[in-house]
Enzyme design. Sequence first.
Site, PDB file in Angstrom:
ATOM      1  N   LYS A  92      -6.741   8.417  -5.062  1.00  0.00           N
ATOM      2  CA  LYS A  92      -6.930   7.443  -3.989  1.00  0.00           C
ATOM      3  C   LYS A  92      -8.399   7.424  -3.592  1.00  0.00           C
ATOM      4  O   LYS A  92      -9.034   8.475  -3.526  1.00  0.00           O
ATOM      5  CB  LYS A  92      -6.084   7.859  -2.787  1.00  0.00           C
ATOM      6  CG  LYS A  92      -4.930   6.915  -2.513  1.00  0.00           C
ATOM      7  CD  LYS A  92      -4.082   7.357  -1.366  1.00  0.00           C
ATOM      8  CE  LYS A  92      -3.743   6.140  -0.520  1.00  0.00           C
ATOM      9  NZ  LYS A  92      -2.538   6.324   0.297  1.00  0.00           N
ATOM     10  N   GLU A 132      13.435   5.645   5.983  1.00  0.00           N
ATOM     11  CA  GLU A 132      13.811   5.312   7.354  1.00  0.00           C
ATOM     12  C   GLU A 132      15.292   5.582   7.609  1.00  0.00           C
ATOM     13  O   GLU A 132      15.685   5.983   8.703  1.00  0.00           O
ATOM     14  CB  GLU A 132      13.484   3.845   7.649  1.00  0.00           C
ATOM     15  CG  GLU A 132      11.999   3.548   7.837  1.00  0.00           C
ATOM     16  CD  GLU A 132      11.195   3.483   6.538  1.00  0.00           C
ATOM     17  OE1 GLU A 132      11.800   3.547   5.441  1.00  0.00           O
ATOM     18  OE2 GLU A 132       9.947   3.370   6.608  1.00  0.00           O
ATOM     19  N   ARG A 140      15.091  -1.465   7.919  1.00  0.00           N
ATOM     20  CA  ARG A 140      15.677  -0.801   6.758  1.00  0.00           C
ATOM     21  C   ARG A 140      16.843   0.088   7.155  1.00  0.00           C
ATOM     22  O   ARG A 140      17.692   0.393   6.350  1.00  0.00           O
ATOM     23  CB  ARG A 140      14.584   0.020   6.066  1.00  0.00           C
ATOM     24  CG  ARG A 140      15.103   0.819   4.977  1.00  0.00           C
ATOM     25  CD  ARG A 140      14.340   0.817   3.714  1.00  0.00           C
ATOM     26  NE  ARG A 140      13.683  -0.354   3.265  1.00  0.00           N
ATOM     27  CZ  ARG A 140      12.708  -0.315   2.362  1.00  0.00           C
ATOM     28  NH1 ARG A 140      12.315   0.820   1.889  1.00  0.00           N
ATOM     29  NH2 ARG A 140      12.135  -1.420   1.944  1.00  0.00           N
TER      30      ARG A 140
HETATM   31  C1  LIG Z   1       9.653   0.850   4.324  1.00  0.00           C
HETATM   32  C2  LIG Z   1       8.208   1.186   4.594  1.00  0.00           C
HETATM   33  N1  LIG Z   1       7.911   2.245   5.358  1.00  0.00           N
HETATM   34  C3  LIG Z   1       6.618   2.539   5.616  1.00  0.00           C
HETATM   35  C4  LIG Z   1       5.606   1.791   5.090  1.00  0.00           C
HETATM   36  C5  LIG Z   1       4.149   2.074   5.446  1.00  0.00           C
HETATM   37  N2  LIG Z   1       3.375   2.452   4.273  1.00  0.00           N
HETATM   38  C6  LIG Z   1       2.526   1.594   3.676  1.00  0.00           C
HETATM   39  S1  LIG Z   1       1.788   2.234   2.350  1.00  0.00           S
HETATM   40  C7  LIG Z   1       2.539   3.710   2.561  1.00  0.00           C
HETATM   41  C8  LIG Z   1       2.272   4.840   1.627  1.00  0.00           C
HETATM   42  C9  LIG Z   1       2.699   4.515   0.241  1.00  0.00           C
HETATM   43  O1  LIG Z   1       2.447   5.605  -0.578  1.00  0.00           O
HETATM   44  P1  LIG Z   1       2.585   5.492  -2.132  1.00  0.00           P
HETATM   45  O2  LIG Z   1       3.841   4.786  -2.475  1.00  0.00           O
HETATM   46  O3  LIG Z   1       2.420   6.839  -2.706  1.00  0.00           O
HETATM   47  O4  LIG Z   1       1.408   4.531  -2.542  1.00  0.00           O
HETATM   48  P2  LIG Z   1      -0.176   4.795  -2.426  1.00  0.00           P
HETATM   49  O5  LIG Z   1      -0.639   4.111  -1.195  1.00  0.00           O
HETATM   50  O6  LIG Z   1      -0.400   6.258  -2.400  1.00  0.00           O
HETATM   51  O7  LIG Z   1      -0.725   4.149  -3.624  1.00  0.00           O
HETATM   52  C10 LIG Z   1       3.380   3.680   3.672  1.00  0.00           C
HETATM   53  C11 LIG Z   1       4.183   4.824   4.164  1.00  0.00           C
HETATM   54  C12 LIG Z   1       5.966   0.695   4.305  1.00  0.00           C
HETATM   55  N3  LIG Z   1       5.040  -0.121   3.772  1.00  0.00           N
HETATM   56  N4  LIG Z   1       7.261   0.412   4.056  1.00  0.00           N
END
Ligand SMILES: Cc1ncc(C[n+]2csc(CCOP(=O)(O)OP(=O)(O)O)c2C)c(N)n1
Length: 652
Positions: A296, A399, A427
Amino acid sequence: MTQPSSILDTINGPADLKPLQPAELRILAGEIRERIRNVVNRTGGHLASNLGVVELTLALHYIYDFTWDRLVWDGGHQAYAHKIITGRNKTFDTLRTAGGVSGFPTPQESPCDPFIVGHAGTAISTALGLLCANDTAPRPASDAPVRPPRRVVAVVGDASIASGMSFEALNHAGSLGKRLLVVLNDNRMAISGTVGALSKYLNRIRVATLYNEVKREVRDFLDAIPVVGRSMERIVEHVKDGVRKSLVPGGIFEEMGFRYFGPTDGHDVRALIDVLHEIERLDINGPVLLHVITEKGRGCEKAHADPRKFHGVSPGQDAPPQSCPEQIEDKTVLNGKIETNVPPLRLHTYTDVFADELLRIAEENPRVCAITAAMPDGTGLARFADQFPDRFFDVGICEQHALGLASGLAVGGARPVAAIYSTFLQRAYDQVFQEISLQNAPVVLALDRAGLVGSDGPPHHGTFDIACLRTLPRIVLMAPADAEELRMMLRFALTLQVPVALRYPRTKLPAAQLPAPEPIQLGRASLLTPGTDAALIAYGSMVAPAFEAAGLLANEGRSVAVLNARFARPLDEDLFRKTLSAVPVALTVEEGSVQGGFGEAVLRFCSEAGLPAKVHVAGVPDRYVSHGGRDPLLAELGLDAQGLAHRLRALL
Ligand SMILES: Cc1ncc(C[n+]2csc(CCOP(=O)(O)OP(=O)(O)O)c2C)c(N)n1
């Protein structure tokens, strides 16, 4: 004719990548990173995740043709490079601004975006659906050009793959045996660090650094071990299986029916292209999971060093932001109302106030616990996690589980507060129904970002919680008008023996000085200003603009009552009856959907009580509101003081 000054200038669509050599793709990756950094610095947005997937994006577009094949980004917050390559480079400067390029994929912008997404954990399911739809396509005419079957690719992060929906989809895809390609983008991070047992498993794979070559050798070696006799055969098979699982990376996915490839260096564009070529060459008749390791914030020193802070940045930000973009948008100095004995932090937002008050309550009451679904920073719970690690639960992007856990904690005698964004609560609607409402479990749902969230737009606007939750028996719905009321309501919620949802917006604390709040009583509203010409009945974040609107109308000689409803359920029937008997017309105001929301509850009450006042409803209309600043969006919807005054003037 001016010569293009960069490779990026020559990329008008994904087809322009095909003639490039790996060395040129590497240069292009650097140019795309620069472009993303420059624009995000101006507009704000998701930075670290986008910088991490540039080579992966190039390799995918290099191998596939996503005008025919399908590419589904999980969560969609990492699709900037994809946008830049798929014809949106020229408009990319308008990222996240009103009328400009969305921060998330959307088919409105490009045929290369099959879905509007913003919620995580959905890509494997929707990609599988696209794949199954292929089988239903009508046969092409005999003279039509023959096209290969569409390849469907889902790119999912290591945090999102652990969400329930992803697991459900892996389970289904593994059994269907269709040719789905899942790319697991493993950067060890959600917004904060990835949590959970799967994360530890992936870590072990990374540490082992075993590659497919090794895997094949292990397989061949094990298969070459001779077996003697039938019973021995079974025993030896078990042993071989055990050894295979312990040595071969990705065993968990293989057990679920996927062919596992990787882990592959996600910044080595050539390695990525090679492995994708290999996957295509092998022509595997079933689902494949390619495990890619990325960093990242790659290419930006600060973001790389602190990807948690740089998951998202606010505009004008080369300096570290205070938190993720879901959290930081409006910044203002603390309004003078919050006086605390412990002022270590400057409290800018409702989130800050919630987190601060919860800490105080937790100090006083050892049974108070806090839960988040992968948003410890966005919900302000990071300090709680530091101070009370045994009473803090980050469950990952899950969630549903978060609310199941909250129910168990509550039934077991603890006092759980689940802090969750309004939009992500959706969700877990069934868990609010069965695990919370039906049990009468005294869980407090702290609904952050309730209302319009601004630049993140439609997937993130939190406008449906009132309508969703109002239908469920027992649950108490409340919303504070200002920071002080939020503190009081949080304390009050934790005294109730029923479920509570407390909603507050994503914004700075209101500047308008409202009268000091009275003590909170269940189902009691508060009359802020008496009036005889009309009444404004406002809920939560709309109390301040309603109060201001009444002031504007007072200057014009109109006497407008202002009610701070405080509760959307139960309603303060006594005060509403009194108020609505005294005025000919009333306007309810909420930062939520007018369909099924607070205003409709008031309308029904008014009608059933036979009250003479004509009640109108102001709120978020029955359509999806696009992205843009929260304040301009509210103004556009007539939900600022001017707009409310204007609407009431017309009604009078
Ligand atoms: C259902 C839901 N819960 C929380 C989020 C908030 N959120 C946005 S990006 C993220 C992290 C995602 O992590 P990852 O899948 O590992 O992707 P990365 O950003 O590390 O590439 C979160 C928790 C979301 N988008 N959707």
